[in-house]
Motif scaffolding. Structure first.
Motif, PDB file in Angstrom:
ATOM      1  N   UNK A   1       0.801  -1.226   0.000  1.00 51.86           N
ATOM      2  CA  UNK A   1       0.000   0.000   0.000  1.00 51.86           C
ATOM      3  C   UNK A   1       0.834   1.276   0.000  1.00 51.86           C
ATOM      4  N   UNK A   2       2.085   1.199   0.477  1.00 51.49           N
ATOM      5  CA  UNK A   2       2.948   2.378   0.476  1.00 51.49           C
ATOM      6  C   UNK A   2       3.628   2.587  -0.871  1.00 51.49           C
ATOM      7  N   UNK A   3       3.415   1.640  -1.800  1.00 48.58           N
ATOM      8  CA  UNK A   3       3.997   1.767  -3.131  1.00 48.58           C
ATOM      9  C   UNK A   3       5.356   1.121  -3.285  1.00 48.58           C
ATOM     10  N   UNK A   4       5.861   0.508  -2.217  1.00 50.01           N
ATOM     11  CA  UNK A   4       7.165  -0.149  -2.270  1.00 50.01           C
ATOM     12  C   UNK A   4       6.988  -1.647  -2.501  1.00 50.01           C
ATOM     13  N   UNK A   5       8.044  -2.332  -2.959  1.00 48.55           N
ATOM     14  CA  UNK A   5       7.937  -3.789  -3.142  1.00 48.55           C
ATOM     15  C   UNK A   5       7.799  -4.503  -1.805  1.00 48.55           C
ATOM     16  N   UNK A   6       7.181  -5.674  -1.819  1.00 48.64           N
ATOM     17  CA  UNK A   6       7.113  -6.523  -0.632  1.00 48.64           C
ATOM     18  C   UNK A   6       8.501  -7.081  -0.351  1.00 48.64           C
ATOM     19  N   UNK A   7       8.821  -7.264   0.943  1.00 52.07           N
ATOM     20  CA  UNK A   7      10.103  -7.862   1.311  1.00 52.07           C
ATOM     21  C   UNK A   7       9.899  -8.862   2.450  1.00 52.07           C
ATOM     22  N   UNK A   8      10.980  -9.524   2.850  1.00 51.34           N
ATOM     23  CA  UNK A   8      10.900 -10.560   3.881  1.00 51.34           C
ATOM     24  C   UNK A   8      10.319 -10.023   5.189  1.00 51.34           C
ATOM     25  N   UNK A   9      10.693  -8.784   5.537  1.00 47.12           N
ATOM     26  CA  UNK A   9      10.230  -8.194   6.801  1.00 47.12           C
ATOM     27  C   UNK A   9       8.715  -8.009   6.789  1.00 47.12           C
ATOM     28  N   UNK A  10       8.188  -7.499   5.673  1.00 47.07           N
ATOM     29  CA  UNK A  10       6.727  -7.335   5.559  1.00 47.07           C
ATOM     30  C   UNK A  10       6.003  -8.652   5.803  1.00 47.07           C
ATOM     31  N   UNK A  11       6.530  -9.726   5.227  1.00 45.96           N
ATOM     32  CA  UNK A  11       5.880 -11.028   5.350  1.00 45.96           C
ATOM     33  C   UNK A  11       5.999 -11.555   6.773  1.00 45.96           C
ATOM     34  N   UNK A  12       7.205 -11.450   7.358  1.00 45.96           N
ATOM     35  CA  UNK A  12       7.400 -11.939   8.728  1.00 45.96           C
ATOM     36  C   UNK A  12       6.468 -11.228   9.700  1.00 45.96           C
ATOM     37  N   UNK A  13       6.302  -9.920   9.529  1.00 42.27           N
ATOM     38  CA  UNK A  13       5.403  -9.166  10.413  1.00 42.27           C
ATOM     39  C   UNK A  13       3.975  -9.697  10.313  1.00 42.27           C
ATOM     40  N   UNK A  14       3.540 -10.052   9.103  1.00 43.42           N
ATOM     41  CA  UNK A  14       2.164 -10.509   8.924  1.00 43.42           C
ATOM     42  C   UNK A  14       1.973 -11.947   9.395  1.00 43.42           C
ATOM     43  N   UNK A  15       3.032 -12.715   9.412  1.00 41.48           N
ATOM     44  CA  UNK A  15       2.929 -14.083   9.908  1.00 41.48           C
ATOM     45  C   UNK A  15       2.999 -14.159  11.437  1.00 41.48           C
ATOM     46  N   UNK A  16       3.558 -13.150  12.078  1.00 43.60           N
ATOM     47  CA  UNK A  16       3.756 -13.221  13.530  1.00 43.60           C
ATOM     48  C   UNK A  16       2.883 -12.247  14.324  1.00 43.60           C
ATOM     49  N   UNK A  17       2.305 -11.267  13.674  1.00 43.39           N
ATOM     50  CA  UNK A  17       1.521 -10.248  14.385  1.00 43.39           C
ATOM     51  C   UNK A  17       0.192 -10.822  14.873  1.00 43.39           C
ATOM     52  N   UNK A  18      -0.073 -10.636  16.170  1.00 44.22           N
ATOM     53  CA  UNK A  18      -1.314 -11.145  16.754  1.00 44.22           C
ATOM     54  C   UNK A  18      -2.534 -10.318  16.368  1.00 44.22           C
ATOM     55  N   UNK A  19      -2.310  -9.131  15.808  1.00 46.21           N
ATOM     56  CA  UNK A  19      -3.439  -8.269  15.448  1.00 46.21           C
ATOM     57  C   UNK A  19      -4.393  -8.963  14.491  1.00 46.21           C
ATOM     58  N   UNK A  20      -3.847  -9.836  13.626  1.00 44.95           N
ATOM     59  CA  UNK A  20      -4.674 -10.429  12.579  1.00 44.95           C
ATOM     60  C   UNK A  20      -5.619 -11.502  13.106  1.00 44.95           C
ATOM     61  N   UNK A  21      -5.461 -11.933  14.363  1.00 46.13           N
ATOM     62  CA  UNK A  21      -6.529 -12.740  14.962  1.00 46.13           C
ATOM     63  C   UNK A  21      -7.176 -11.985  16.125  1.00 46.13           C
ATOM     64  N   UNK A  22      -7.085 -10.625  16.067  1.00 45.32           N
ATOM     65  CA  UNK A  22      -7.888  -9.778  16.950  1.00 45.32           C
ATOM     66  C   UNK A  22      -7.180  -9.181  18.144  1.00 45.32           C
ATOM     67  N   UNK A  23      -5.928  -9.571  18.426  1.00 48.86           N
ATOM     68  CA  UNK A  23      -5.268  -9.174  19.673  1.00 48.86           C
ATOM     69  C   UNK A  23      -4.392  -7.937  19.460  1.00 48.86           C
ATOM     70  N   UNK A  24      -4.595  -6.914  20.319  1.00 50.42           N
ATOM     71  CA  UNK A  24      -3.681  -5.777  20.327  1.00 50.42           C
ATOM     72  C   UNK A  24      -2.642  -6.023  21.422  1.00 50.42           C
ATOM     73  N   UNK A  25      -1.371  -6.074  21.026  1.00 48.18           N
ATOM     74  CA  UNK A  25      -0.287  -6.302  21.987  1.00 48.18           C
ATOM     75  C   UNK A  25       0.774  -5.241  21.781  1.00 48.18           C
ATOM     76  N   UNK A  26       1.070  -4.506  22.842  1.00 50.37           N
ATOM     77  CA  UNK A  26       2.052  -3.427  22.775  1.00 50.37           C
ATOM     78  C   UNK A  26       3.121  -3.645  23.837  1.00 50.37           C
TER      79      UNK A  26
END
Length: 495
Positions: free
Chosen positions: A206-231
């Motif tokens: 969405x920012x107009x840049x290519x996807x990279x390994x970091x983008x993917x790792x964040x989406x595979x490990x972030x709990x937000x995507x099953x509803x949890x906000x963790x800070x």
């Protein structure tokens, strides 16, 4: 007539809109006119007072150095500075050296006057303490918002954030990304890197840049995507709040992904290894770090190479791109240890035991050279602040340079200690074959008795560092305080 520069600052765009640069400018303009001062330029920043490198402040200091300003007028000194000690000393010295005073409505500070300067220092100290208090209050507020399940900060691309309700909703344009990544990772077995490549064939981020390994790792490990906000906060506290985000995957799927990541990591750790992985190696040509890098795939063949992260130009403008397959040297390391443990004559292929008066003199010269390096490095550290105050580089560069030089100093001091111990041992004829053999006896038959991982650990313990050349690897270890160096040849490239 006094030439005055007006400096106005707020920390955030929110303050700029609500609390106003314009109000500061209006009040300071009226005050300057009432004093009969000639108003020159008006400089403004929307940035933290704790930063020296700001656009408006840099322009102001440029005009100070050009001799165009007699007074800097601000609504309060903390608008000009909430700087740390080093940056504040630089700012003061620039103003003082050019005879520029600091003014607030109702008061003026002449930095050439010790009492005035002392008061100014106290104001800066108070401003810094106030800044820290503001940050603490802000973080308390963020922690409380998190506990209440209210969002803050920039949301993940797959969500929208409503400031009025402090709630998240699904961004329908990008919500397909998460199930697509899950499918590629769990069902097709792709790595983070290959998932990024597959996504780049479809769309950019969405920012107009290519996807990279970091983008993917964040989406595979972030709990937000099953509803949890963790800070996680700087005070060490981690706050977890369920049911904050509309889920884009189930918690079961997230758990499955984490298990798969652990499995893949264990597999990499157990299967792929290099004997030199734990040795800190530098290049003998350019003195740059050399690391063990893997090439190939399990389907074909795995190779490890000793090489730089990228090619680099040396002082003579030639490019240093050293790259040596470890199979050209690793078997020679094992052979060297076996040979050294065989007898003294064979061991002399790799190291020296017969020392003469000339060797003692050489060791003495090396100690003098090391002492000179220590002295030169210490002088460089001592000169850093002067160079910084003269505008030689920024505050961040100052900290970086100081850290680099202190590391160099520690290396030189350690090296001198080793050289002195070696000279003493040579003089007393303490460094001999029996000493080396007893030290390396732990490695006897290590290639047959130890697992590959244990072999890697043993080599790393015996020889923590090394220097790599095209034709040899110099491994550096210690026997107590005595340096233990062996030279291992590198075979011709079999490919």
């Amino acid at each position: 007539m006094q030439r005055v520069a007006i400096y106005i600052r707020v920390s955030t765009r929110l303050q700029e809109d609500r609390y106003s640069l314009s109000a500061q400018q209006e009040e300071l303009t009226k005050y300057a006119q009432s004093q009969g001062w000639v108003i020159g330029k008006i400089y403004k920043d929307v940035d933290s007072g704790g930063k020296l490198d700001k656009k408006g402040l840099n322009l102001l200091l440029d005009d100070v150095e050009d001799g165009n300003i007699d007074i800097v007028l601000c609504i309060d000194q903390d608008r000009l500075s909430r700087l740390d000690t080093v940056a504040w000393e630089y700012l003061k010295s620039t103003l003082r050296d050019h005879g520029v005073k600091i003014a607030e409505p109702g008061s003026i500070v002449d930095l050439k006057n010790e009492d005035d300067e002392f008061i100014s220092d106290i104001k800066n100290l108070i401003a810094r303490r106030e800044k820290k208090a503001i940050v603490r209050r802000m973080m308390r507020g963020k922690r409380q918002r998190t506990r209440e399940g209210k969002g803050w900060g920039k949301p993940p691309w797959e969500y929208n954030y409503d400031k009025n309700t402090s709630q998240y909703s699904i961004n329908e344009t990008w919500s397909w990304i998460i199930p697509y990544i899950d499918k590629l990772y769990l069902h097709e077995g792709l790595s983070d890197h290959h998932i990024a490549k597959r996504l780049n064939e479809i769309t950019k981020t969405p920012s107009g840049k290519p996807w990279n390994d970091v983008n993917i790792r964040q989406r595979l490990t972030n709990k937000a995507y099953h509803g949890v906000m963790e800070k996680k906060f700087s005070n060490g506290e981690t706050i977890t709040v369920p049911d904050t985000f509309p889920p884009l995957r189930s918690e079961e799927t997230w758990e499955q992904i984490q298990q798969e990541r652990k499995r893949r990591f264990r597999k990499r750790k157990e299967v792929y290894f290099s004997l030199l992985r734990r040795v800190n190696i530098v290049c003998g040509n350019c003195e740059r770090k050399v690391t063990v890098k893997m090439s190939g795939t399990e389907q074909y063949s795995i190779h490890f190479y000793l090489k730089h992260g990228r090619a680099i130009k040396r002082k003579d403008q030639s490019v240093c791109s050293i790259s040596i397959n470890v199979i050209r040297v690793e078997k020679n390391i094992i052979q060297a240890i076996k040979d050294i443990l065989t007898n003294e004559e064979v061991a002399k292929k790799y190291m020296k035991f017969d020392f003469t008066q000339k060797d003692i003199e050489t060791a003495g010269n090396e100690i003098k050279a090391s002492a000179k390096l220590i002295q030169d490095t210490q002088e460089k550290i001592d000169r850093l602040l002067d160079i910084y105050l003269e505008g030689g580089f920024s505050k961040d560069k100052l900290a970086q340079k100081k850290e680099e030089l202190e590391k160099q100093l520690a290396v030189h001091q350690e090296r001198q200690k080793e050289l002195e111990a070696k000279k003493e041992a040579i003089t007393a004829k303490l460094f001999n074959y029996d000493l080396v053999r007893s030290h390396l006896a732990i490695a006897n038959r290590f290639d047959r008795l130890l697992s590959q991982e244990k072999q890697m650990e043993l080599i790393g313990n015996l020889f923590p560092s090394g220097v790599l050349f095209e034709d040899r690897l110099e491994l550096n270890g210690k026997i107590g305080d005595l340096p233990l160096d062996i030279i291992v040849p590198i075979d011709e490239n079999p490919y």
